[in-house]
Write a protein that holds these residues in place. Structure first.
Motif, PDB file in Angstrom:
ATOM      1  N   VAL A 156       0.850  -1.206   0.000  1.00  0.00           N
ATOM      2  CA  VAL A 156       0.000   0.000   0.000  1.00  0.00           C
ATOM      3  C   VAL A 156       0.882   1.252   0.000  1.00  0.00           C
ATOM      4  O   VAL A 156       0.631   2.206  -0.733  1.00  0.00           O
ATOM      5  CB  VAL A 156      -0.958   0.000   1.218  1.00  0.00           C
ATOM      6  CG1 VAL A 156      -1.726   1.311   1.302  1.00  0.00           C
ATOM      7  CG2 VAL A 156      -1.933  -1.159   1.132  1.00  0.00           C
ATOM      8  N   PHE A 172      -1.997  -8.218  -4.887  1.00  0.00           N
ATOM      9  CA  PHE A 172      -2.039  -9.502  -4.175  1.00  0.00           C
ATOM     10  C   PHE A 172      -2.760 -10.577  -4.992  1.00  0.00           C
ATOM     11  O   PHE A 172      -2.389 -11.743  -4.931  1.00  0.00           O
ATOM     12  CB  PHE A 172      -2.668  -9.333  -2.793  1.00  0.00           C
ATOM     13  CG  PHE A 172      -1.722  -8.699  -1.823  1.00  0.00           C
ATOM     14  CD1 PHE A 172      -0.594  -9.381  -1.406  1.00  0.00           C
ATOM     15  CD2 PHE A 172      -1.926  -7.408  -1.362  1.00  0.00           C
ATOM     16  CE1 PHE A 172       0.313  -8.801  -0.527  1.00  0.00           C
ATOM     17  CE2 PHE A 172      -1.030  -6.822  -0.485  1.00  0.00           C
ATOM     18  CZ  PHE A 172       0.092  -7.515  -0.073  1.00  0.00           C
ATOM     19  N   ILE A 173      -3.757 -10.162  -5.748  1.00  0.00           N
ATOM     20  CA  ILE A 173      -4.447 -11.149  -6.596  1.00  0.00           C
ATOM     21  C   ILE A 173      -3.467 -11.668  -7.651  1.00  0.00           C
ATOM     22  O   ILE A 173      -3.389 -12.863  -7.917  1.00  0.00           O
ATOM     23  CB  ILE A 173      -5.711 -10.522  -7.234  1.00  0.00           C
ATOM     24  CG1 ILE A 173      -6.750 -10.297  -6.132  1.00  0.00           C
ATOM     25  CG2 ILE A 173      -6.276 -11.415  -8.327  1.00  0.00           C
ATOM     26  CD1 ILE A 173      -7.973  -9.534  -6.570  1.00  0.00           C
ATOM     27  N   PHE A 186      -1.064 -14.076  -6.046  1.00  0.00           N
ATOM     28  CA  PHE A 186      -1.695 -15.374  -5.801  1.00  0.00           C
ATOM     29  C   PHE A 186      -1.796 -16.185  -7.104  1.00  0.00           C
ATOM     30  O   PHE A 186      -1.502 -17.374  -7.125  1.00  0.00           O
ATOM     31  CB  PHE A 186      -3.088 -15.147  -5.202  1.00  0.00           C
ATOM     32  CG  PHE A 186      -3.796 -16.414  -4.837  1.00  0.00           C
ATOM     33  CD1 PHE A 186      -3.400 -17.155  -3.742  1.00  0.00           C
ATOM     34  CD2 PHE A 186      -4.872 -16.862  -5.588  1.00  0.00           C
ATOM     35  CE1 PHE A 186      -4.051 -18.323  -3.394  1.00  0.00           C
ATOM     36  CE2 PHE A 186      -5.531 -18.039  -5.246  1.00  0.00           C
ATOM     37  CZ  PHE A 186      -5.119 -18.766  -4.149  1.00  0.00           C
ATOM     38  N   ARG A 187      -2.191 -15.497  -8.167  1.00  0.00           N
ATOM     39  CA  ARG A 187      -2.403 -16.205  -9.436  1.00  0.00           C
ATOM     40  C   ARG A 187      -1.104 -16.591 -10.131  1.00  0.00           C
ATOM     41  O   ARG A 187      -1.056 -17.567 -10.865  1.00  0.00           O
ATOM     42  CB  ARG A 187      -3.234 -15.344 -10.391  1.00  0.00           C
ATOM     43  CG  ARG A 187      -4.685 -15.270  -9.966  1.00  0.00           C
ATOM     44  CD  ARG A 187      -5.453 -14.330 -10.858  1.00  0.00           C
ATOM     45  NE  ARG A 187      -6.808 -14.186 -10.366  1.00  0.00           N
ATOM     46  CZ  ARG A 187      -7.793 -15.005 -10.671  1.00  0.00           C
ATOM     47  NH1 ARG A 187      -7.571 -16.001 -11.477  1.00  0.00           N
ATOM     48  NH2 ARG A 187      -8.996 -14.808 -10.185  1.00  0.00           N
ATOM     49  N   ALA A 196      -3.322  -2.091  -4.632  1.00  0.00           N
ATOM     50  CA  ALA A 196      -2.665  -3.091  -3.774  1.00  0.00           C
ATOM     51  C   ALA A 196      -3.455  -4.407  -3.766  1.00  0.00           C
ATOM     52  O   ALA A 196      -2.869  -5.488  -3.751  1.00  0.00           O
ATOM     53  CB  ALA A 196      -2.527  -2.543  -2.358  1.00  0.00           C
ATOM     54  N   GLN A 197      -4.788  -4.303  -3.795  1.00  0.00           N
ATOM     55  CA  GLN A 197      -5.607  -5.529  -3.845  1.00  0.00           C
ATOM     56  C   GLN A 197      -5.310  -6.316  -5.123  1.00  0.00           C
ATOM     57  O   GLN A 197      -5.143  -7.537  -5.097  1.00  0.00           O
ATOM     58  CB  GLN A 197      -7.090  -5.163  -3.792  1.00  0.00           C
ATOM     59  CG  GLN A 197      -7.524  -4.681  -2.415  1.00  0.00           C
ATOM     60  CD  GLN A 197      -8.964  -4.183  -2.405  1.00  0.00           C
ATOM     61  OE1 GLN A 197      -9.764  -4.565  -3.237  1.00  0.00           O
ATOM     62  NE2 GLN A 197      -9.277  -3.326  -1.458  1.00  0.00           N
ATOM     63  N   ASP A 198      -5.218  -5.569  -6.234  1.00  0.00           N
ATOM     64  CA  ASP A 198      -4.893  -6.235  -7.502  1.00  0.00           C
ATOM     65  C   ASP A 198      -3.502  -6.865  -7.463  1.00  0.00           C
ATOM     66  O   ASP A 198      -3.269  -7.918  -8.072  1.00  0.00           O
ATOM     67  CB  ASP A 198      -4.956  -5.225  -8.660  1.00  0.00           C
ATOM     68  CG  ASP A 198      -6.378  -4.896  -9.043  1.00  0.00           C
ATOM     69  OD1 ASP A 198      -7.270  -5.720  -8.727  1.00  0.00           O
ATOM     70  OD2 ASP A 198      -6.611  -3.825  -9.641  1.00  0.00           O
ATOM     71  N   GLU A 214      -4.941   1.516  -2.199  1.00  0.00           N
ATOM     72  CA  GLU A 214      -5.495   0.263  -1.660  1.00  0.00           C
ATOM     73  C   GLU A 214      -6.131  -0.569  -2.764  1.00  0.00           C
ATOM     74  O   GLU A 214      -6.034  -1.792  -2.772  1.00  0.00           O
ATOM     75  CB  GLU A 214      -6.515   0.570  -0.563  1.00  0.00           C
ATOM     76  CG  GLU A 214      -5.828   1.012   0.710  1.00  0.00           C
ATOM     77  CD  GLU A 214      -6.747   0.984   1.922  1.00  0.00           C
ATOM     78  OE1 GLU A 214      -7.917   0.618   1.786  1.00  0.00           O
ATOM     79  OE2 GLU A 214      -6.269   1.347   3.010  1.00  0.00           O
ATOM     80  N   ASP A 215      -6.759   0.120  -3.698  1.00  0.00           N
ATOM     81  CA  ASP A 215      -7.390  -0.561  -4.830  1.00  0.00           C
ATOM     82  C   ASP A 215      -6.330  -1.316  -5.652  1.00  0.00           C
ATOM     83  O   ASP A 215      -6.494  -2.500  -5.968  1.00  0.00           O
ATOM     84  CB  ASP A 215      -8.081   0.512  -5.690  1.00  0.00           C
ATOM     85  CG  ASP A 215      -9.062  -0.091  -6.659  1.00  0.00           C
ATOM     86  OD1 ASP A 215      -9.758  -1.024  -6.254  1.00  0.00           O
ATOM     87  OD2 ASP A 215      -9.113   0.379  -7.813  1.00  0.00           O
TER      88      ASP A 215
END
Lengths: 193, 141
Positions: free
Chosen positions: A30, A51-52, A55-56, A47-49, A44-45
């Protein structure tokens, strides 16, 4: 757990490992995004992407670098893409605009600080000014400066993230600081704050 | 050291990023030069803003939001089967190419007007008697 272990768990889709990873690196990601975007909601928006994507694409992570370096790279690229895609939509105020229109730096006072409103307003104006000055830097100078300033990363860590030599990073940050100083001096002369 | 030289090194001075002797030299200059001291203060305050805004507070709902977004994306992917995700762009590309080809074909006759053959050209000689029987022949008769 070792870094290889974390990646292995992520590849298996282990939710606990992902949760631990997010909790460990959330602040770092962030903060990095915020350094480039200068807006906490956008940061934050993005940052969410980030982490996705982590993960992927865990299965594609070869382990050549540290996890943090890999995540930093994704965060920087995602933030730059976000800026490119949203620049026109947002009310983008360039550094030249600010300098050419003295005393019109549009910042909102930080009402939550409980401090002197005059000082809050001044800080807010300074914040808009320094952000515009950083945004006006060439891309690599901006990334290197932001990682150094916001994340306190060493030149070596920045060189690993940006995949550049140590001397290139030193030179980038040196030039970034000189450019910032020049821009701020112009603003000081024209009394834009 | 002159004011211009001080201005060039001020940001490095404020970050303690200069050799000891230069730091001392600049300190001395700032003590005696009002204008440079004023600019140094302006720079110090502006750069301080960056330090203040580092490390924004952690959002306690961050992980929940990441997870929700991840699940939403996964649901969307499951709802759209793989063959549809591949076939859809392929069909649209083919339609686009067909449209371009049809457009080229429709536009082509307009480029070759000379080759166009009109029915009236075939009928004309029969309707235009002067062409079939010139005036000289008519008068002689």
């Amino acid at each position: 757990m070792s870094e290889a272990g974390i990646i292995e768990k992520l590849r298996e889709g282990n939710e606990k490992a992902f949760s631990d990873l997010v909790n460990t690196y959330q602040k770092m990601v962030v903060n990095t995004c915020y350094g480039i975007l200068h807006n906490i909601e956008d940061a934050e928006d993005v940052a969410q992407d980030v982490f996705i994507e982590v993960f992927r694409s865990a299965s594609g992570f070869r382990g050549d670098s540290k996890i943090s370096t890999w995540i930093y790279r994704i965060a920087v690229n995602r933030s730059l893409n976000f800026l490119r895609n949203h620049k026109r939509r947002r009310g983008f105020q360039s550094f030249d605009d600010i300098v050419e229109t003295p005393k019109t730096v549009t910042g909102e006072a930080d009402t939550e600080s409980g401090g002197d409103p005059q000082s809050d307003m001044e800080n807010s104006q300074r914040s808009v000014l320094i952000h515009a000055a950083i945004d006006a830097l060439p891309k690599n100078q901006r990334i290197a400066f932001t990682l150094n300033k916001y994340e306190d990363l060493s030149y070596k860590e920045i060189s690993e993230i940006m995949e550049l030599s140590l001397s290139s990073v030193e030179s980038l940050i040196h030039r970034a600081k000189k450019n910032l100083q020049k821009k701020l001096y112009n603003c000081y002369k024209k009394k834009c704050i | 050291m002159k004011c211009k030289a001080i201005h060039k090194k001020l940001i490095f001075f404020l970050e303690n990023d200069l050799p000891e002797n230069e730091m001392e030299e600049i300190k001395l200059h700032l003590a005696g030069c009002h204008e440079c001291a004023d600019f140094a203060e302006y720079m110090r305050k502006t750069l301080k803003v960056l330090n203040q805004e580092r490390k924004p507070d952690v959002n306690p709902f961050f992980y929940t939001r990441v997870k929700a977004r991840l699940e939403n994306q996964t649901i969307k992917e499951i709802a759209t089967p793989l063959w549809a995700r591949i076939l859809q762009p392929a069909v649209f590309t083919l339609l686009l190419l067909a449209g371009v080809y049809a457009g080229i074909k429709i536009g082509q006759p307009a480029n070759n007007i000379q080759e166009t053959y009109y029915a009236e050209q075939e009928i004309f000689p029969y309707l235009y008697e002067m062409a079939a029987e010139p005036i000289e022949t008519f008068l002689m008769e």
